[in-house]
Design an enzyme around this catalytic site. Structure first.
Site, PDB file in Angstrom:
ATOM      1  N   GLY A  17      55.754  57.264  98.797  1.00 54.36           N
ATOM      2  CA  GLY A  17      55.230  56.864  96.834  1.00 54.36           C
ATOM      3  C   GLY A  17      54.947  55.239  96.669  1.00 54.36           C
TER       4      GLY A  17
ATOM      5  N   HIS B 275      56.408  67.384  75.514  1.00 57.38           N
ATOM      6  CA  HIS B 275      55.630  66.663  74.928  1.00 57.38           C
ATOM      7  C   HIS B 275      55.305  67.424  73.642  1.00 57.38           C
ATOM      8  CE1 HIS B 275      54.969  62.665  72.973  1.00 57.38           C
ATOM      9  NE2 HIS B 275      55.791  62.148  74.289  1.00 57.38           N
TER      10      HIS B 275
ATOM     11  N   SER C  95      62.049  56.175  81.066  1.00 59.96           N
ATOM     12  CA  SER C  95      62.003  56.402  82.788  1.00 59.96           C
ATOM     13  C   SER C  95      60.919  55.761  83.377  1.00 59.96           C
ATOM     14  CB  SER C  95      60.892  58.184  82.776  1.00 59.96           C
ATOM     15  OG  SER C  95      59.839  58.072  81.968  1.00 59.96           O
ATOM     16  N   LEU C  96      60.080  55.100  82.098  1.00 59.58           N
ATOM     17  CA  LEU C  96      59.377  53.966  83.435  1.00 59.58           C
ATOM     18  C   LEU C  96      60.758  53.135  83.263  1.00 59.58           C
ATOM     19  CD1 LEU C  96      56.429  52.624  80.827  1.00 59.58           C
ATOM     20  CD2 LEU C  96      56.818  53.537  83.188  1.00 59.58           C
TER      21      LEU C  96
ATOM     22  N   GLN D 263      60.408  68.481  80.191  1.00 63.57           N
ATOM     23  CA  GLN D 263      60.338  68.265  78.978  1.00 63.57           C
ATOM     24  C   GLN D 263      58.988  68.982  78.737  1.00 63.57           C
ATOM     25  OE1 GLN D 263      59.216  64.029  78.332  1.00 63.57           O
ATOM     26  NE2 GLN D 263      61.500  64.366  76.536  1.00 63.57           N
TER      27      GLN D 263
ATOM     28  N   LEU E  27      48.005  62.982  77.201  1.00 66.92           N
ATOM     29  CA  LEU E  27      49.016  62.534  76.070  1.00 66.92           C
ATOM     30  C   LEU E  27      48.775  62.299  75.119  1.00 66.92           C
ATOM     31  CD1 LEU E  27      52.514  62.625  75.890  1.00 66.92           C
ATOM     32  CD2 LEU E  27      51.964  60.999  76.869  1.00 66.92           C
TER      33      LEU E  27
ATOM     34  N   ARG F   7      64.530  64.176  79.015  1.00 69.14           N
ATOM     35  CA  ARG F   7      64.507  62.223  78.386  1.00 69.14           C
ATOM     36  C   ARG F   7      64.492  62.063  77.116  1.00 69.14           C
ATOM     37  NH1 ARG F   7      60.009  58.807  79.373  1.00 69.14           N
ATOM     38  NH2 ARG F   7      58.842  60.963  79.366  1.00 69.14           N
TER      39      ARG F   7
ATOM     40  N   HIS G 131      55.780  67.424  80.614  1.00 71.66           N
ATOM     41  CA  HIS G 131      55.203  66.515  80.358  1.00 71.66           C
ATOM     42  C   HIS G 131      56.178  65.335  81.256  1.00 71.66           C
ATOM     43  CE1 HIS G 131      54.579  61.878  79.043  1.00 71.66           C
ATOM     44  NE2 HIS G 131      55.775  61.750  78.867  1.00 71.66           N
TER      45      HIS G 131
ATOM     46  N   ASP H  26      54.608  67.428  95.498  1.00 72.91           N
ATOM     47  CA  ASP H  26      54.753  67.263  96.548  1.00 72.91           C
ATOM     48  C   ASP H  26      56.696  67.447  97.712  1.00 72.91           C
ATOM     49  OD1 ASP H  26      52.035  68.278  96.686  1.00 72.91           O
ATOM     50  OD2 ASP H  26      51.767  65.714  97.484  1.00 72.91           O
TER      51      ASP H  26
ATOM     52  N   PHE I 134      60.932  54.571  68.775  1.00 79.11           N
ATOM     53  CA  PHE I 134      60.903  55.932  69.890  1.00 79.11           C
ATOM     54  C   PHE I 134      61.504  56.384  68.700  1.00 79.11           C
ATOM     55  CE2 PHE I 134      57.921  56.999  74.003  1.00 79.11           C
ATOM     56  CZ  PHE I 134      57.111  55.726  73.610  1.00 79.11           C
TER      57      PHE I 134
ATOM     58  N   ARG J 273      62.152  64.817  71.751  1.00 73.59           N
ATOM     59  CA  ARG J 273      61.096  65.325  71.777  1.00 73.59           C
ATOM     60  C   ARG J 273      60.885  67.186  72.047  1.00 73.59           C
ATOM     61  NH1 ARG J 273      58.443  60.968  76.402  1.00 73.59           N
ATOM     62  NH2 ARG J 273      58.176  59.902  74.881  1.00 73.59           N
TER      63      ARG J 273
ATOM     64  N   GLU K 101      53.923  58.596  72.219  1.00 79.01           N
ATOM     65  CA  GLU K 101      55.828  59.012  71.276  1.00 79.01           C
ATOM     66  C   GLU K 101      55.580  57.766  70.439  1.00 79.01           C
ATOM     67  OE1 GLU K 101      58.554  60.698  72.052  1.00 79.01           O
ATOM     68  OE2 GLU K 101      59.613  58.981  70.821  1.00 79.01           O
TER      69      GLU K 101
ATOM     70  N   ALA L 113      58.855  53.180  91.017  1.00 80.49           N
ATOM     71  CA  ALA L 113      59.557  53.075  91.824  1.00 80.49           C
ATOM     72  C   ALA L 113      59.715  53.271  93.316  1.00 80.49           C
ATOM     73  CB  ALA L 113      60.020  54.690  91.458  1.00 80.49           C
TER      74      ALA L 113
HETATM   75  C1  FAD Z   1      50.805  60.657  80.357  1.00 78.58           C
HETATM   76  C2  FAD Z   1      51.676  59.757  80.531  1.00 78.58           C
HETATM   77  C3  FAD Z   1      52.668  59.384  79.600  1.00 78.58           C
HETATM   78  C4  FAD Z   1      53.998  58.404  80.342  1.00 78.58           C
HETATM   79  N1  FAD Z   1      54.592  57.717  79.077  1.00 78.58           N
HETATM   80  C5  FAD Z   1      55.571  57.066  79.093  1.00 78.58           C
HETATM   81  C6  FAD Z   1      56.010  56.263  78.496  1.00 78.58           C
HETATM   82  O1  FAD Z   1      55.497  55.743  77.463  1.00 78.58           O
HETATM   83  N2  FAD Z   1      57.789  55.415  78.537  1.00 78.58           N
HETATM   84  C7  FAD Z   1      57.869  55.901  80.310  1.00 78.58           C
HETATM   85  O2  FAD Z   1      59.367  55.568  80.007  1.00 78.58           O
HETATM   86  N3  FAD Z   1      57.895  56.870  80.973  1.00 78.58           N
HETATM   87  C8  FAD Z   1      56.698  57.799  79.953  1.00 78.58           C
HETATM   88  N4  FAD Z   1      56.007  58.690  81.307  1.00 78.58           N
HETATM   89  C9  FAD Z   1      56.458  58.862  82.612  1.00 78.58           C
HETATM   90  C10 FAD Z   1      56.751  58.088  83.298  1.00 78.58           C
HETATM   91  O3  FAD Z   1      55.689  57.033  83.459  1.00 78.58           O
HETATM   92  C11 FAD Z   1      56.875  57.859  84.909  1.00 78.58           C
HETATM   93  O4  FAD Z   1      58.263  58.857  85.189  1.00 78.58           O
HETATM   94  C12 FAD Z   1      56.811  57.320  85.626  1.00 78.58           C
HETATM   95  O5  FAD Z   1      56.321  56.891  86.180  1.00 78.58           O
HETATM   96  C13 FAD Z   1      57.546  58.050  87.501  1.00 78.58           C
HETATM   97  O6  FAD Z   1      56.979  56.381  88.075  1.00 78.58           O
HETATM   98  P1  FAD Z   1      57.495  57.552  90.070  1.00 78.58           P
HETATM   99  O7  FAD Z   1      57.273  56.100  90.639  1.00 78.58           O
HETATM  100  O8  FAD Z   1      58.357  57.698  89.976  1.00 78.58           O
HETATM  101  O9  FAD Z   1      55.669  57.693  90.645  1.00 78.58           O
HETATM  102  P2  FAD Z   1      54.740  57.901  90.376  1.00 78.58           P
HETATM  103  O10 FAD Z   1      54.398  56.128  89.391  1.00 78.58           O
HETATM  104  O11 FAD Z   1      54.283  59.500  89.838  1.00 78.58           O
HETATM  105  O12 FAD Z   1      54.118  58.081  91.210  1.00 78.58           O
HETATM  106  C14 FAD Z   1      54.081  58.908  92.991  1.00 78.58           C
HETATM  107  C15 FAD Z   1      53.338  58.114  93.920  1.00 78.58           C
HETATM  108  O13 FAD Z   1      54.221  59.108  95.068  1.00 78.58           O
HETATM  109  C16 FAD Z   1      52.800  59.804  95.663  1.00 78.58           C
HETATM  110  N5  FAD Z   1      53.198  60.552  96.369  1.00 78.58           N
HETATM  111  C17 FAD Z   1      53.022  61.930  95.742  1.00 78.58           C
HETATM  112  N6  FAD Z   1      53.290  62.732  96.892  1.00 78.58           N
HETATM  113  C18 FAD Z   1      52.674  62.305  97.864  1.00 78.58           C
HETATM  114  C19 FAD Z   1      52.716  63.234  99.028  1.00 78.58           C
HETATM  115  N7  FAD Z   1      52.709  64.160  99.097  1.00 78.58           N
HETATM  116  N8  FAD Z   1      52.123  62.523 100.445  1.00 78.58           N
HETATM  117  C20 FAD Z   1      51.953  60.465 100.173  1.00 78.58           C
HETATM  118  N9  FAD Z   1      52.446  60.559  98.858  1.00 78.58           N
HETATM  119  C21 FAD Z   1      52.951  61.174  97.358  1.00 78.58           C
HETATM  120  C22 FAD Z   1      51.858  59.367  95.176  1.00 78.58           C
HETATM  121  O14 FAD Z   1      50.695  59.207  95.511  1.00 78.58           O
HETATM  122  C23 FAD Z   1      51.912  57.888  93.643  1.00 78.58           C
HETATM  123  O15 FAD Z   1      52.324  56.730  94.119  1.00 78.58           O
HETATM  124  C24 FAD Z   1      54.701  58.906  81.452  1.00 78.58           C
HETATM  125  C25 FAD Z   1      54.328  59.899  81.964  1.00 78.58           C
HETATM  126  C26 FAD Z   1      52.865  60.482  81.584  1.00 78.58           C
HETATM  127  C27 FAD Z   1      52.060  61.521  82.017  1.00 78.58           C
END
Ligand code: FAD
Ligand code: SF4
Ligand code: SF4
Ligand code: FES
Lengths: 325, 574
Positions: free
Chosen positions: B16, B234, B391-392, B232, B244, B386, B345, B213, B119, B278, B247, B20
């Site tokens: 991923g 939204h 979550s960012l 959650q 979306l 949340r 969401h 996955d 927020f 939310r 917020e 993160a």
């Molecule tokens: C529309 C929307 C708006 C949002 N707005 C906000 C906000 O304003 N503020 C806030 O704090 N949070 C917000 N969130 C939540 C926040 O964006 C996410 O929780 C956060 O970015 C998740 O980051 P992550 O690094 O965990 O995962 P992601 O950024 O989702 O990355 C997942 C990664 O895993 C990889 N991956 C997944 N499965 C596999 C696999 N089987 N094999 C190989 N690679 C795989 C993908 O390719 C990707 O690179 C929002 C979410 C959404 C949906």
């Protein structure tokens, strides 16, 4: 919004190719019923989910922010999830040809090999260069003006629409292209970055850099995010002079044109610029000039608007003209 | 299928490349570790980039870390682990400034400091933002810096299994989506950062890639998942698509109206109104709709009105949102109210980890060499609900922190050498082979649609024992039908038909956990609302659910105590 959901039927001719099994690409026809709240990505999904699950394309976010789903519809660069089907019908009628961004780079159906695109992205040091304080207790101060000065270049989603629409890329495989140059702008105009000169020296090369843009504005039209790469390229032209990095060649003459144009009008007169930099060779640009004229991007000298702040701009040019033209 | 699959060796393999994954990778690489990041999308296409509204930190002089903690804990309906929340909130200001120093393009105040907006559920304007595309600048920045430092990315590679033996993870099995060539990635430490699981629902705000996955991969090895019932919803998804509307729309002053022109939040949260958290707003909207006061062609939405903000504010602060409403509804929020309804969401539940990102094997024990962070994990800073913009922060902070924790474990020689043989790829190879050879009569798209539809109806905003039992039945049916699928694409090149089938398999498996958790939790807390148990029950359920699936797909659940702290559980009103 109407009270009932309206639907229409569209007739699609879809480019198909699988480099494992097909010798040549072919087109397949589909009739799809679409509704008013759908985008072109929904159409691709329908083809895959209702007609032929072998159909392949890239997609993820569904709302124009991940840059995966660039395609061409009737040869127009389109980010599939950002284009309403009904708008497309208005534009093209209900017959549409769907093709990948670049047929010669196709791997399978809409999926293309983006290696050259990413190589060029990598070439411009697409990251902020500065020593990072790993545990800072304050942020850099940046004025709202400096932030706005990024001019939305930071919102480029690397979809490649501009790149595969750029005629200069088409004929010159070395040309860095609009996306990576917009990225160069993104960092070169960020007050926090320290590698401006380095990047300028990369994008200033004849044959591959900012001087090989033919100013056709295709990239500005192709961009779904309003990044306007050609505008950014023009700023990079200016910056190479301000920083004294311009090399003596067509580029130099380009700059003289640039200076004269701004001196006279306070605006950049695109048409005149080409004339200055290439002398009589400008004839070869006539088709583009025409196109620009049609789009209102070239003004005839007698219509040339004068900037209200002309004096100011002239002064600015004077003060920044340390470069030896 | 090729039996001589290559084995790549790394100190750390990260799956991923969202916020993160990238932040952990950068940390490890800078400290001399050999790191590979494997991702099914190009890193810049990860769903982190879709985040709009903001990222929290108590930066301003008027704010306090303790207040950020309190808001988060109250928002979590007291299910959040207070040690993890304290750590995250304390480190938030430094984390924001760190990403700013690396180049993130935040919107600024006139004095040049980072601007913040209100927020939901926050007692101060605390969300730092970049217009309404905060996630994009954060994802770009952390990817760019990892890339600048030279981290190796394998993009468009699909990870389909972990290698888990003798209580240790030895790496992963993955294939190149481009040509279906498999490889084993052998590593001392493996980290999952694979994002959320919202795609199990019909109306959702998530990317196509958010198929959870990793959760099913983990669960199939008998490892537990935590708090999966907490999904959650939204309140402001665009009607129909679920895309979306951040917020930020409520933060900047958006007002909600029903078909009778009432500002109905007066009834449900008289103090906070639209800025209640939310879960509260989503239920209020759903209630209005269920009681016949919905609007739109299907009467399943309500209005959010932003017209009073005026063109200038909307164009300056919410340009993307305006664009989205234009694209998906054909409505211009400058001129008219737009139609919204709750959308699935965010995934509060996930792979259970401790505060250092170590994956749990049971309530008391950990897996060696296995870590997780970001939305796929449950650490748990969000508990039952949340708060927006947390979550960012979680992904950025815990991504980095987990990177540091892996580094420490490597340097302290706590991780034994991995040991893999070709046989370890067997499960993954068989899964692909079975799907490629499948010759049944069921279509992937059909099963997926039924899954999403039924999850939204029976395991969505409102749940009852009856609806959940019905959904359990439905899942059993779908799972049986999944055994009888057929995919048409048998080729090795960019086979998205195959990938969608594998992903559907994952969606089905983790959906069982969502439903099981929701059944067992006979109370209402945060995002989980049981109409038959409308109150929170701290005596019985101030606990995390830790659920295991056996080989027959049967799920058993244990309870893990919440890490409490200085904030005592109180009734949650807004
Ligand atoms: C529309 C929307 C708006 C949002 N707005 C906000 C906000 O304003 N503020 C806030 O704090 N949070 C917000 N969130 C939540 C926040 O964006 C996410 O929780 C956060 O970015 C998740 O980051 P992550 O690094 O965990 O995962 P992601 O950024 O989702 O990355 C997942 C990664 O895993 C990889 N991956 C997944 N499965 C596999 C696999 N089987 N094999 C190989 N690679 C795989 C993908 O390719 C990707 O690179 C929002 C979410 C959404 C949906
Ligand atoms: S304006 Fe320049 S960069 Fe843009 S498409 Fe034309 S040639 Fe390419
Ligand atoms: S500049 Fe625009 S068209 Fe070009 S890659 Fe970026 S977003 Fe796409
Ligand atoms: S699917 Fe992300 S831009 Fe279209």
């Amino acid at each position: 919004m109407a009270d009932a959901i309206e639907t229409k039927k569209i007739y699609l001719k879809v480019f198909r190719f699988n480099h494992e099994t097909d010798y040549l690409p072919y087109y397949k026809n589909y009739e799809v019923v679409v509704s008013q709240d759908e985008v072109m990505l929904d159409v691709l999904n329908k083809i895959k989910w209702e007609f032929d699950s072998t159909f392949s394309y890239r997609r993820s976010c569904r709302h124009g922010i991940c840059g995966s789903c660039g395609i061409k519809v009737n040869n127009r660069a389109t980010l599939a999830c950002k284009e309403r089907v009904f708008d497309m019908i208005e534009l093209f009628g209900n017959e549409m040809t769907i093709e990948p961004q670049s047929r010669k780079r196709v791997i399978k159906d809409m999926v293309i090999d983006k290696k050259d695109f990413w190589d060029k992205y990598n070439a411009v040091k697409p990251y902020m260069i500065t020593a990072v304080d790993e545990h800072p207790d304050s942020e850099n101060y940046m004025s709202p003006h400096d932030y706005e000065n990024l001019k939305e270049a930071d919102i480029c989603v690397q979809c490649g629409n501009c790149y595969y629409a750029c005629p200069s890329v088409e004929v010159n495989e070395d040309y860095l292209g609009p996306a990576s140059l917009a990225k160069t702008y993104r960092f070169n105009f960020d007050t926090r970055d320290e590698a401006k000169i380095d990047r300028l020296d990369t994008v200033n090369d004849l044959g591959s850099g900012i001087w090989d843009c033919v100013k056709c504005y295709e990239c500005a039209e192709a961009c779904p995010k309003g990044v306007n790469p050609i505008e950014k390229i023009t700023y990079l032209h200016t910056q190479t002079f301000q920083e004294g990095r311009a090399k003596s060649n067509v580029a130099t003459r380009h700059a003289v044109g640039f200076k004269t144009s701004i001196n006279m009008h306070g605006f950049l007169d695109e048409g005149m610029l080409v004339a200055y930099s290439e002398g009589i060779g400008v004839l070869k640009h006539l088709p583009e000039a025409f196109k620009m004229f049609r789009k209102g991007k070239i003004a005839m000298p007698w219509n040339m608007p004068k900037s209200k702040n002309l004096d100011e701009i002239k002064k600015l040019i004077k003060s920044s003209s340390s470069a030896k033209f | 299928m090729n039996e001589n699959i290559p084995i790549h060796e790394y100190d750390v393999v990260i799956v991923g490349s969202g916020i993160a994954g990238c932040s952990a990778a950068r940390e490890l690489h800078r400290n001399g570790k050999k790191v590979a990041v494997i991702t099914k999308l190009h890193p810049l296409r990860s769903h982190s980039g879709a985040a709009q509204g903001g990222i929290n930190a108590a930066l301003s002089k008027d704010d306090e870390i303790d207040l950020h903690m309190f808001d988060t804990i109250k928002g979590s309906d007291y299910l959040g682990d207070q040690d993890a929340i304290e750590l995250m909130c304390t480190k938030a200001p430094e984390t924001i400034r760190w990403i700013e120093r690396m180049g993130a393009a935040f919107t600024r105040n006139n004095d040049g400091t980072i601007a913040q907006r209100p927020f939901g559920g926050q007692s101060k304007p605390r969300a730092c933002y970049a217009k309404d595309r905060t996630g994009l600048t954060l994802l770009q920045t952390i990817f760019e810096q990892a890339h600048r430092d030279g981290v190796t990315f394998f993009d468009e590679w699909y990870v389909s299994d972990i290698i888990y033996k003798e209580g240790k993870v030895h790496g992963v099995v993955a294939y190149n989506i481009r040509d279906l060539e498999f490889a084993i990635f052998k590593s001392k430490a493996t980290m999952f950062a694979t994002g959320g699981y919202g795609r199990a629902f019909k109306v959702n705000s998530n990317a196509h890639a958010n198929t959870g996955d990793a959760l099913s991969i983990v669960a199939r090895h008998g490892l537990p998942l935590e708090d999966m019932e907490f999904v959650q919803f939204h309140p402001t998804g665009l009607a129909g698509s679920g895309i979306l509307i951040s917020e930020a729309a409520r933060g900047e002053g958006g007002k909600l109206f029903n078909s009778e022109g009432e500002r109905f939040m007066e009834r449900y949260a008289p103090n906070k109104m639209e800025l209640a958290p939310r879960d509260v707003v989503s239920r209020s909207i759903q209630k209005e709709v269920l009681e016949g006061r919905g609007v739109g062609p299907n009467k399943d939405a309500v209005f959010i009105d932003l017209t009073h903000l005026g063109e200038k504010v909307i164009m300056e602060k919410l340009p993307e949102l305006r664009d989205l409403a234009l694209t998906f509804l054909g409505l211009d929020m400058i001129k008219e109210p737009i139609l919204i309804s709750p959308t699935a969401h965010y995934s509060m539940g996930g792979i259970p980890v401790n505060i250092d990102g170590k994956v749990r094997k049971s309530c008391s024990d950990f897996v060696e060499g296995f870590y997780a962070a970001g939305e796929c994990s449950c650490v748990s800073v969000h508990g039952a609900n949340r708060l927006g913009a947390n979550s960012l922060l979680e992904a950025l902070f815990f991504g980095r922190h987990t990177g540091e924790s892996i580094l420490r474990d490597l340097n302290d020689k706590k991780l034994s050498n991995p040991n893999v043989v070709f046989e370890d790829a067997k499960r993954a190879l068989e899964e692909v082979e079975k799907i490629l050879k499948s010759n049944g009569s069921e279509k992937i798209a059909k099963i997926r649609e039924e899954l999403q539809e039924s999850m939204t109806n029976d395991a969505g905003v409102f749940r009852t024992k009856e609806s959940l039992l019905r959904q359990q039945e439905k899942l059993n049916e779908l799972k049986a039908r999944f055994e009888n699928i057929r995919i048409d694409d048998k080729s090795k090149v960019f086979n998205t038909d195959l990938q969608e089938a594998i992903e559907l398999g994952h969606m089905l498996d983790y959906s069982f956990f969502i439903v099981e958790g929701a059944l067992i939790r006979e109370e209402s807390r945060g995002a989980h609302y049981r109409e038959d148990f409308p109150n929170r029950d701290d005596d019985k359920f101030l606990k995390h659910t830790i659920a295991f699936m056996d080989e027959n797909g049967k799920i058993s659940t244990q309870f893990l105590d919440v890490a409490l702290g200085k904030f005592e559980p109180q009734p949650r009103t807004y």
